[in-house]
Design a protein around this motif. Sequence first.
Motif, PDB file in Angstrom:
ATOM      1  N   SER A  46     -10.216   2.182  46.744  1.00 17.47           N
ATOM      2  CA  SER A  46      -9.326   1.753  45.931  1.00 17.47           C
ATOM      3  C   SER A  46      -8.473   0.398  46.404  1.00 17.47           C
ATOM      4  O   SER A  46      -8.503   0.566  47.791  1.00 17.47           O
ATOM      5  N   PHE A  47      -7.918  -0.234  45.869  1.00 13.60           N
ATOM      6  CA  PHE A  47      -7.198  -1.517  46.451  1.00 13.60           C
ATOM      7  C   PHE A  47      -6.138  -2.020  45.402  1.00 13.60           C
ATOM      8  O   PHE A  47      -6.355  -1.933  44.175  1.00 13.60           O
ATOM      9  N   ASN A  48      -5.092  -2.755  45.959  1.00 14.37           N
ATOM     10  CA  ASN A  48      -4.244  -3.389  44.957  1.00 14.37           C
ATOM     11  C   ASN A  48      -4.326  -4.875  45.244  1.00 14.37           C
ATOM     12  O   ASN A  48      -4.902  -5.600  46.056  1.00 14.37           O
ATOM     13  N   ARG A  49      -3.566  -5.522  44.251  1.00 13.78           N
ATOM     14  CA  ARG A  49      -3.745  -7.220  44.013  1.00 13.78           C
ATOM     15  C   ARG A  49      -2.939  -7.674  45.312  1.00 13.78           C
ATOM     16  O   ARG A  49      -2.717  -9.157  45.097  1.00 13.78           O
ATOM     17  N   PHE A  50      -1.920  -7.133  45.780  1.00 13.90           N
ATOM     18  CA  PHE A  50      -0.968  -7.648  46.578  1.00 13.90           C
ATOM     19  C   PHE A  50      -1.040  -7.748  47.998  1.00 13.90           C
ATOM     20  O   PHE A  50      -0.831  -8.470  48.775  1.00 13.90           O
ATOM     21  N   GLU A  51      -1.976  -6.514  48.528  1.00 12.41           N
ATOM     22  CA  GLU A  51      -2.261  -6.705  49.867  1.00 12.41           C
ATOM     23  C   GLU A  51      -3.431  -7.494  50.247  1.00 12.41           C
ATOM     24  O   GLU A  51      -4.418  -7.449  49.311  1.00 12.41           O
ATOM     25  N   GLN A  52      -3.243  -8.131  51.439  1.00 13.16           N
ATOM     26  CA  GLN A  52      -4.224  -9.011  52.127  1.00 13.16           C
ATOM     27  C   GLN A  52      -5.022  -8.493  53.314  1.00 13.16           C
ATOM     28  O   GLN A  52      -3.910  -8.114  54.090  1.00 13.16           O
ATOM     29  N   HIS A  53      -5.981  -8.311  53.632  1.00 12.85           N
ATOM     30  CA  HIS A  53      -6.659  -7.891  54.724  1.00 12.85           C
ATOM     31  C   HIS A  53      -7.510  -9.012  55.297  1.00 12.85           C
ATOM     32  O   HIS A  53      -8.217  -9.611  54.723  1.00 12.85           O
ATOM     33  N   GLU A  54      -7.600  -9.141  56.656  1.00 17.44           N
ATOM     34  CA  GLU A  54      -8.348 -10.141  57.330  1.00 17.44           C
ATOM     35  C   GLU A  54      -9.825  -9.763  57.339  1.00 17.44           C
ATOM     36  O   GLU A  54     -10.224  -8.639  57.513  1.00 17.44           O
TER      37      GLU A  54
END
Length: 244
Positions: A46-54
């Motif tokens: 699961s993931f959302n469209r606001f969090e950014q991961h390197e």
Amino acid sequence: MLSLILTAELSGVTELRPQDTEESPYYYTFKVQCTSCREVHPNWVSFNRFEQHEIPGSRGEANFVWKCKLCQRTHSASILAAPKAYEAEAEGKKKGQKIIDIECRGLEFTEFKADGEWEAKGIESSTPFTGIELLEGEWYDYDEKAGDEVAIKEISWELQPVNPRPYLQARVGTDVIVRLKWGQTEYKGRLESIDSYMNVLLRDTEEFIDGKPTGTLGLVLIRCNNILWMGSAENVEMTDLGLR
């Protein structure tokens, strides 16, 4: 790229969409497969469209970053825009409609699970309905203003590949990143042109292996059958560590 397609029969409601805001993001849940070794991760992700991961190797950021346990390659995906609303069709008709587009790099999603809450509004009354759960494949409620029952039935999902040609044609003249199918090799350059066979011509091309710069190549033609993925190089900067 993939599009998440929803097909459903809406009765008395319209504008069905995930409850998805920066303050309360919706977590999109999928089964994921590595396109290099075809390994399917056994668990839902699961993931959302606001969090950014390197992305390891300093190749920028993405909404979802995943390392395949079998081939040890790191892949990523990002949702390109806010979800679109599913609009009610004429009485008794169903039609697949796109909810989101996902840019996938080295992976693909094979199945979607509608975890989380959705929202809609009454067609006649504009009554807001929130906290809608679609996991059971149907939903029922009552619209007091309209004096009638409302429902969402026969829900189905499909992950549909997007024709890459319009996506790439729209990026001619912009900087892109191209990753090859082997050797952890990437090229960053300005997209000069793309032909009918999806072969790609890059100008001012720089080569990176394992995220580290190896030199400038200039004008480079890359055959389509060598490409694992392509994506925009927007917000990707050059550093002495590679792409960031």
